[in-house]
Scaffold this motif. Structure first.
Motif, PDB file in Angstrom:
ATOM      1  N   GLU A   1      52.258 -54.670  -5.075  1.00  0.00           N
ATOM      2  CA  GLU A   1      53.047 -53.235  -5.109  1.00  0.00           C
ATOM      3  C   GLU A   1      51.932 -52.258  -4.836  1.00  0.00           C
ATOM      4  O   GLU A   1      51.710 -51.308  -5.592  1.00  0.00           O
ATOM      5  CB  GLU A   1      53.551 -53.260  -6.548  1.00  0.00           C
ATOM      6  CG  GLU A   1      54.753 -53.857  -6.971  1.00  0.00           C
ATOM      7  CD  GLU A   1      55.264 -53.546  -8.000  1.00  0.00           C
ATOM      8  OE1 GLU A   1      56.489 -52.799  -8.048  1.00  0.00           O
ATOM      9  OE2 GLU A   1      54.949 -53.926  -9.106  1.00  0.00           O
ATOM     10  N   ILE A   2      51.342 -52.299  -3.546  1.00  0.00           N
ATOM     11  CA  ILE A   2      50.245 -51.501  -3.077  1.00  0.00           C
ATOM     12  C   ILE A   2      50.793 -50.077  -3.263  1.00  0.00           C
ATOM     13  O   ILE A   2      49.763 -49.067  -3.338  1.00  0.00           O
ATOM     14  CB  ILE A   2      50.070 -52.049  -1.877  1.00  0.00           C
ATOM     15  CG1 ILE A   2      48.716 -51.081  -1.215  1.00  0.00           C
ATOM     16  CG2 ILE A   2      50.972 -51.662  -0.750  1.00  0.00           C
ATOM     17  CD1 ILE A   2      48.034 -51.521   0.082  1.00  0.00           C
ATOM     18  N   ASN A   3      51.892 -49.697  -3.098  1.00  0.00           N
ATOM     19  CA  ASN A   3      52.409 -48.343  -2.943  1.00  0.00           C
ATOM     20  C   ASN A   3      52.607 -47.719  -4.498  1.00  0.00           C
ATOM     21  O   ASN A   3      53.067 -46.518  -4.642  1.00  0.00           O
ATOM     22  CB  ASN A   3      53.823 -48.157  -2.080  1.00  0.00           C
ATOM     23  CG  ASN A   3      54.835 -48.956  -2.906  1.00  0.00           C
ATOM     24  OD1 ASN A   3      54.639 -50.119  -3.536  1.00  0.00           O
ATOM     25  ND2 ASN A   3      56.189 -48.506  -2.582  1.00  0.00           N
ATOM     26  N   ARG A   4      52.262 -48.314  -5.512  1.00  0.00           N
ATOM     27  CA  ARG A   4      52.291 -47.896  -6.815  1.00  0.00           C
ATOM     28  C   ARG A   4      50.867 -47.071  -7.189  1.00  0.00           C
ATOM     29  O   ARG A   4      50.925 -46.623  -8.142  1.00  0.00           O
ATOM     30  CB  ARG A   4      52.780 -48.863  -7.701  1.00  0.00           C
ATOM     31  CG  ARG A   4      54.145 -49.225  -7.711  1.00  0.00           C
ATOM     32  CD  ARG A   4      54.460 -49.915  -8.908  1.00  0.00           C
ATOM     33  NE  ARG A   4      56.082 -50.087  -8.848  1.00  0.00           N
ATOM     34  CZ  ARG A   4      56.873 -49.152  -8.878  1.00  0.00           C
ATOM     35  NH1 ARG A   4      56.616 -47.772  -9.494  1.00  0.00           N
ATOM     36  NH2 ARG A   4      58.367 -49.300  -8.900  1.00  0.00           N
ATOM     37  N   ALA A   5      49.789 -47.332  -6.354  1.00  0.00           N
ATOM     38  CA  ALA A   5      48.699 -46.740  -6.599  1.00  0.00           C
ATOM     39  C   ALA A   5      48.895 -45.541  -5.981  1.00  0.00           C
ATOM     40  O   ALA A   5      49.180 -44.968  -4.859  1.00  0.00           O
ATOM     41  CB  ALA A   5      47.204 -47.686  -6.257  1.00  0.00           C
ATOM     42  N   SER A   6      47.662 -44.512  -6.539  1.00  0.00           N
ATOM     43  CA  SER A   6      47.523 -43.049  -5.947  1.00  0.00           C
ATOM     44  C   SER A   6      46.907 -43.308  -4.531  1.00  0.00           C
ATOM     45  O   SER A   6      46.403 -44.369  -4.097  1.00  0.00           O
ATOM     46  CB  SER A   6      46.497 -42.492  -6.654  1.00  0.00           C
ATOM     47  OG  SER A   6      45.412 -43.156  -6.708  1.00  0.00           O
ATOM     48  N   PRO A   7      47.034 -42.237  -3.840  1.00  0.00           N
ATOM     49  CA  PRO A   7      46.581 -42.339  -2.266  1.00  0.00           C
ATOM     50  C   PRO A   7      44.948 -42.550  -2.272  1.00  0.00           C
ATOM     51  O   PRO A   7      44.300 -43.082  -1.540  1.00  0.00           O
ATOM     52  CB  PRO A   7      46.712 -40.980  -1.715  1.00  0.00           C
ATOM     53  CG  PRO A   7      48.061 -40.469  -2.451  1.00  0.00           C
ATOM     54  CD  PRO A   7      47.939 -40.945  -3.925  1.00  0.00           C
ATOM     55  N   LYS A   8      44.375 -42.056  -3.437  1.00  0.00           N
ATOM     56  CA  LYS A   8      42.884 -42.084  -3.473  1.00  0.00           C
ATOM     57  C   LYS A   8      42.477 -43.767  -3.784  1.00  0.00           C
ATOM     58  O   LYS A   8      41.232 -44.110  -3.093  1.00  0.00           O
ATOM     59  CB  LYS A   8      42.396 -41.454  -4.858  1.00  0.00           C
ATOM     60  CG  LYS A   8      40.821 -41.207  -4.912  1.00  0.00           C
ATOM     61  CD  LYS A   8      40.300 -40.520  -5.884  1.00  0.00           C
ATOM     62  CE  LYS A   8      38.840 -40.269  -6.240  1.00  0.00           C
ATOM     63  NZ  LYS A   8      38.474 -39.655  -7.170  1.00  0.00           N
ATOM     64  N   THR A   9      43.293 -44.254  -4.503  1.00  0.00           N
ATOM     65  CA  THR A   9      42.767 -45.951  -4.874  1.00  0.00           C
ATOM     66  C   THR A   9      43.309 -46.492  -3.497  1.00  0.00           C
ATOM     67  O   THR A   9      42.565 -47.484  -3.097  1.00  0.00           O
ATOM     68  CB  THR A   9      43.841 -46.321  -6.088  1.00  0.00           C
ATOM     69  OG1 THR A   9      43.212 -45.370  -7.180  1.00  0.00           O
ATOM     70  CG2 THR A   9      43.410 -47.614  -6.280  1.00  0.00           C
ATOM     71  N   GLN A  10      44.504 -46.153  -2.974  1.00  0.00           N
ATOM     72  CA  GLN A  10      44.978 -47.047  -1.663  1.00  0.00           C
ATOM     73  C   GLN A  10      43.695 -46.757  -0.594  1.00  0.00           C
ATOM     74  O   GLN A  10      43.592 -47.863   0.140  1.00  0.00           O
ATOM     75  CB  GLN A  10      46.232 -46.156  -1.291  1.00  0.00           C
ATOM     76  CG  GLN A  10      47.421 -46.492  -1.863  1.00  0.00           C
ATOM     77  CD  GLN A  10      48.738 -46.132  -1.329  1.00  0.00           C
ATOM     78  OE1 GLN A  10      48.584 -45.279  -0.269  1.00  0.00           O
ATOM     79  NE2 GLN A  10      49.756 -46.111  -1.913  1.00  0.00           N
ATOM     80  N   SER A  11      42.973 -45.758  -0.642  1.00  0.00           N
ATOM     81  CA  SER A  11      42.094 -45.335   0.579  1.00  0.00           C
ATOM     82  C   SER A  11      40.849 -46.427   0.223  1.00  0.00           C
ATOM     83  O   SER A  11      40.033 -46.554   1.067  1.00  0.00           O
ATOM     84  CB  SER A  11      41.727 -43.995   0.393  1.00  0.00           C
ATOM     85  OG  SER A  11      40.975 -43.702  -0.537  1.00  0.00           O
ATOM     86  N   ALA A  12      40.754 -46.791  -1.133  1.00  0.00           N
ATOM     87  CA  ALA A  12      39.433 -47.843  -1.271  1.00  0.00           C
ATOM     88  C   ALA A  12      39.705 -48.829  -0.369  1.00  0.00           C
ATOM     89  O   ALA A  12      38.720 -49.578  -0.107  1.00  0.00           O
ATOM     90  CB  ALA A  12      39.565 -47.894  -2.709  1.00  0.00           C
ATOM     91  N   LEU A  13      40.964 -49.315  -0.122  1.00  0.00           N
ATOM     92  CA  LEU A  13      41.054 -50.523   0.838  1.00  0.00           C
ATOM     93  C   LEU A  13      40.784 -50.267   2.330  1.00  0.00           C
ATOM     94  O   LEU A  13      40.628 -51.210   3.282  1.00  0.00           O
ATOM     95  CB  LEU A  13      42.501 -50.979   0.824  1.00  0.00           C
ATOM     96  CG  LEU A  13      42.903 -51.751  -0.481  1.00  0.00           C
ATOM     97  CD1 LEU A  13      44.116 -52.077  -0.564  1.00  0.00           C
ATOM     98  CD2 LEU A  13      42.131 -52.989  -1.057  1.00  0.00           C
TER      99      LEU A  13
END
Length: 325
Positions: free
Chosen positions: A114-126
């Motif tokens: 569920e990658i879209n449940r994290a905040s944009p800041k956390t998504q950007s870590a990837l």
């Protein structure tokens, strides 16, 4: 080094064995299994985009279990921090130094639920690790192991508490595909296995880590003729030629992803060279999610996949390949 016919044959045998093992647990859609494995061979990342309960996570776990190597899973939630993904430096009082504690991306297969449940800041870590296979923490760079693959899942229906993936993130996924509902026979088999308590962890690995590394090298050596490079570029360029329908076409990164995926498909078929059929078969799942349609076109029901179907049907196949069709 260019791939030989013997290399391609060896690759094809390993691919069939791996696909059969994964399909023992994930039933009902062999095309999805095929796409996922091709993505892994090409050292790309996979986004499984579908409703809950159709087996997205089970497929990811089955693939990871069938290959010897490290597997780490992270459940994305709204309160997840970037350091929970990449890792963090912690002060060690005994040694009086900062020690780096690796995050879940330090694995051969990183499962991101569920990658879209994290905040944009956390998504950007990837972003960095998916593109460059490395993580930078406090100005220090750490390489992740090879082979490395991110398999992410998301639910496109439920929007409460989710954050839409930015285009830069989506563009880093080599393949985006849906799982779909199984047919009647497959669903009966799923129920039977589930009531017996079958788990992906019950699968026995059929590929050693060294085998998978060799397969990625074989894919890199699969021959792409100058005519095939032209063919791929013409398809990619055509996605930028419909300004009344498409707001943003495919970037050169998309063309490179298509070429690598086509190389993997050729090797899986036992061929040391790419044909137009390899490109056409994979264009929808490699390029479809990279096309941003205009609002009016979306209202008319047009999707990137629709546009690609039209483009691949109209782009002329190179003469050297057309005569053999």
């Amino acid at each position: 080094m260019e791939t030989s016919a013997a290399d391609a044959d060896w690759f094809s045998q390993r691919h069939r064995a791996l696909a059969a093992t994964v399909s023992e647990f994930f039933r009902g859609n062999p095309a999805v299994v095929e796409r996922a494995l091709l993505c892994m061979y090409a050292e790309g990342h996979l986004l499984l985009d579908d409703v809950p309960g159709v087996g997205k996570t089970s497929l990811a776990r089955a693939i990871a279990q069938s290959v010897s190597g490290t597997v780490r899973r992270v459940q994305f939630t709204a309160d997840l921090l970037p350091s929970d993904v990449t890792g963090v430096r912690i002060w060690d009082a005994a040694s009086r130094t900062f020690e780096f504690h690796q995050g879940p991306v330090f694995a051969n297969v990183a499962l991101v639920d569920e990658i879209n449940r994290a905040s944009p800041k956390t998504q950007s870590a990837l972003l960095e690790v998916m593109e460059e296979r490395q993580v930078t923490v406090d100005s220090t760079t750490y390489r992740v192991p090879r082979p490395f693959m991110v398999i992410a899942t998301q639910n496109p229906v439920e929007h409460g508490g989710t954050y839409e993936l930015p285009e830069a993130q989506i563009d880093r996924f080599m393949i985006r595909t849906t799982v779909g509902y199984p047919d009647h026979a497959a669903e009966v088999a799923i129920l039977a296995a589930g009531t017996r308590g079958a788990q992906p962890e019950d699968l026995q690995p059929v590929l050693a880590e060294t085998d998978l590394l060799r397969m990625t090298e074989i894919v890199r050596g699969v021959h792409l003729s100058p005519e095939m490079y032209d063919y791929i570029v013409m398809i990619v360029a055509d996605t930028r030629r419909y300004p009344d329908q498409i707001r943003l076409g495919v970037s050169p990164r998309g063309g490179l992803s298509l070429a690598r995926a086509a190389q993997a498909r050729a090797a899986a078929t036992g061929r040391p060279f790419v044909t137009p059929d390899d490109v056409k078969a994979l264009a929808p799942v490699v390029l479809g999610h990279r096309i941003i349609m205009r609002h009016d076109a979306r209202l008319d029901g047009l999707t990137g996949t629709d546009v690609l179907a039209r483009i691949t049907a109209s782009v002329r196949i190179p003469d050297a390949y057309a005569i053999h069709r």
